[in-house]
Design a protein around this motif. Structure first.
Motif, PDB file in Angstrom:
ATOM      1  N   PHE A  39      33.292  26.100 -26.961  1.00 21.61           N
ATOM      2  CA  PHE A  39      34.017  24.977 -26.383  1.00 21.61           C
ATOM      3  C   PHE A  39      34.175  23.823 -27.363  1.00 21.61           C
ATOM      4  O   PHE A  39      35.092  23.028 -27.241  1.00 21.61           O
ATOM      5  N   ASN A  99      45.115  21.124 -28.603  1.00 18.91           N
ATOM      6  CA  ASN A  99      44.119  20.201 -28.046  1.00 18.91           C
ATOM      7  C   ASN A  99      42.977  20.043 -29.052  1.00 18.91           C
ATOM      8  O   ASN A  99      42.727  20.953 -29.841  1.00 18.91           O
ATOM      9  N   GLN A 101      39.845  20.306 -28.732  1.00 18.24           N
ATOM     10  CA  GLN A 101      39.052  21.524 -28.567  1.00 18.24           C
ATOM     11  C   GLN A 101      39.915  22.497 -27.763  1.00 18.24           C
ATOM     12  O   GLN A 101      40.109  22.295 -26.570  1.00 18.24           O
ATOM     13  N   LEU A 103      39.772  25.531 -26.518  1.00 16.25           N
ATOM     14  CA  LEU A 103      39.340  26.334 -25.383  1.00 16.25           C
ATOM     15  C   LEU A 103      39.256  25.479 -24.123  1.00 16.25           C
ATOM     16  O   LEU A 103      38.539  24.492 -24.082  1.00 16.25           O
ATOM     17  N   VAL A 104      40.023  25.874 -23.107  1.00 15.97           N
ATOM     18  CA  VAL A 104      40.050  25.103 -21.863  1.00 15.97           C
ATOM     19  C   VAL A 104      39.078  25.691 -20.848  1.00 15.97           C
ATOM     20  O   VAL A 104      38.237  25.001 -20.308  1.00 15.97           O
ATOM     21  N   CYS A 105      39.226  26.986 -20.603  1.00 14.02           N
ATOM     22  CA  CYS A 105      38.322  27.600 -19.640  1.00 14.02           C
ATOM     23  C   CYS A 105      38.225  29.093 -19.894  1.00 14.02           C
ATOM     24  O   CYS A 105      39.103  29.698 -20.506  1.00 14.02           O
ATOM     25  N   GLN A 106      37.159  29.657 -19.421  1.00 13.12           N
ATOM     26  CA  GLN A 106      36.917  31.088 -19.609  1.00 13.12           C
ATOM     27  C   GLN A 106      36.320  31.632 -18.324  1.00 13.12           C
ATOM     28  O   GLN A 106      35.378  31.061 -17.763  1.00 13.12           O
TER      29      GLN A 106
END
Lengths: 155, 103
Positions: A39, A99, A101, A103-106
């Protein structure tokens, strides 16, 4: 002799890793499962490597990625990933390429769930929304450009 | 105070789409407070779980880049009468959960 040394070293490194992990856990992060490395990664490839152990995903038309072509408000961009036509979906990750970072969600799925996720994400500027799906031990991806007229990160 | 969640779900042919709206600021820790010049402290949901009749089927990890007051929808294998529960935890340790019986 060599084997001895090898064993000794492995035990030592193992202990070091455990210690390092323990050190990282500040009182606020009781949730050890949260993948901090993935993340906080600043590049999509780094995030994917940390998440799946590889960034090599093949483009697949079986993944239906639904996102608006133009998002008026980047703070609420609806994104739907439908990978139900793939067999054995284990995990779905959503990334926003530019963005800070990515990675938004997993999401991880057990046998009782289908490879489908719908959510809303924040996007700072016009960029690609990418989804990486792990199914049957392989990585697949799909991406789409979303034009953002008002950014959603920062004031 | 626990996190408030509103859930809805309906089963059709053994597959249920479960939708939830969660009341949460989802502060990423990057947004600046213009008056003080410091960022607002991070407060976002990082762990989400979906359970069907007590068995965990979906396990999600979020970052602060999920929109404020998150909407989430997943599809699970469940029949009408089954109980679907959703529980969330944010980075400050605050928790919330909700459950529904599928129609």
């Amino acid at each position: 002799m060599k084997r001895r040394a090898f064993l000794k070293n492995t035990v030592a490194t193992g202990a070091a890793v455990v210690a390092a992990n323990a050190g990282l856990l500040t009182p606020t992060t009781v949730l050890a499962d949260w993948n901090k490395t993935a993340f906080s990664a600043k590049k999509t490839d780094d995030a994917l490597n940390s998440l799946f152990g590889s960034a090599n995903a093949t483009e697949s038309s079986d993944i239906k990625l639904k996102a608006p072509a133009i998002a008026e408000n980047g703070a609420v961009t609806p994104v739907t990933v439908d990978a139900t036509s793939l067999d054995g979906v284990e995990s779905i990750a959503i990334l926003a390429s530019k963005n800070p970072q990515p990675l938004v969600c997993q999401y991880s799925f057990a046998a009782g769930a289908l490879g489908y996720v719908s959510t809303r994400i924040k996007m700072g500027e016009t960029m690609n929304v990418m989804t990486v799906v792990k199914a049957g031990g392989k990585l697949f991806k799909a991406q789409q450009e979303v034009k953002v007229t008002i950014g959603g990160c920062g004031g | 105070m626990s996190i408030k969640i509103r859930m809805r779900g309906k089963s059709k042919g053994g597959i249920a789409e479960v939708k939830a709206l969660i009341k949460h600021p989802m502060e990423s820790g990057v947004r600046m407070n213009k008056k003080t010049g410091k960022p607002y402290p991070a407060k976002y949901i990082d762990m989400v779980e979906v359970m069907v009749n007590g068995t965990k089927v979906v396990d999600a990890q979020w970052s602060g880049a999920v929109s404020a007051n998150p909407y989430v929808a997943v599809k699970v294998k469940a029949n009408s009468g089954d109980e679907v529960a959703l529980s969330v935890t944010d980075n400050t340790g605050e928790k919330g959960s909700s459950s529904i019986t599928l129609k």
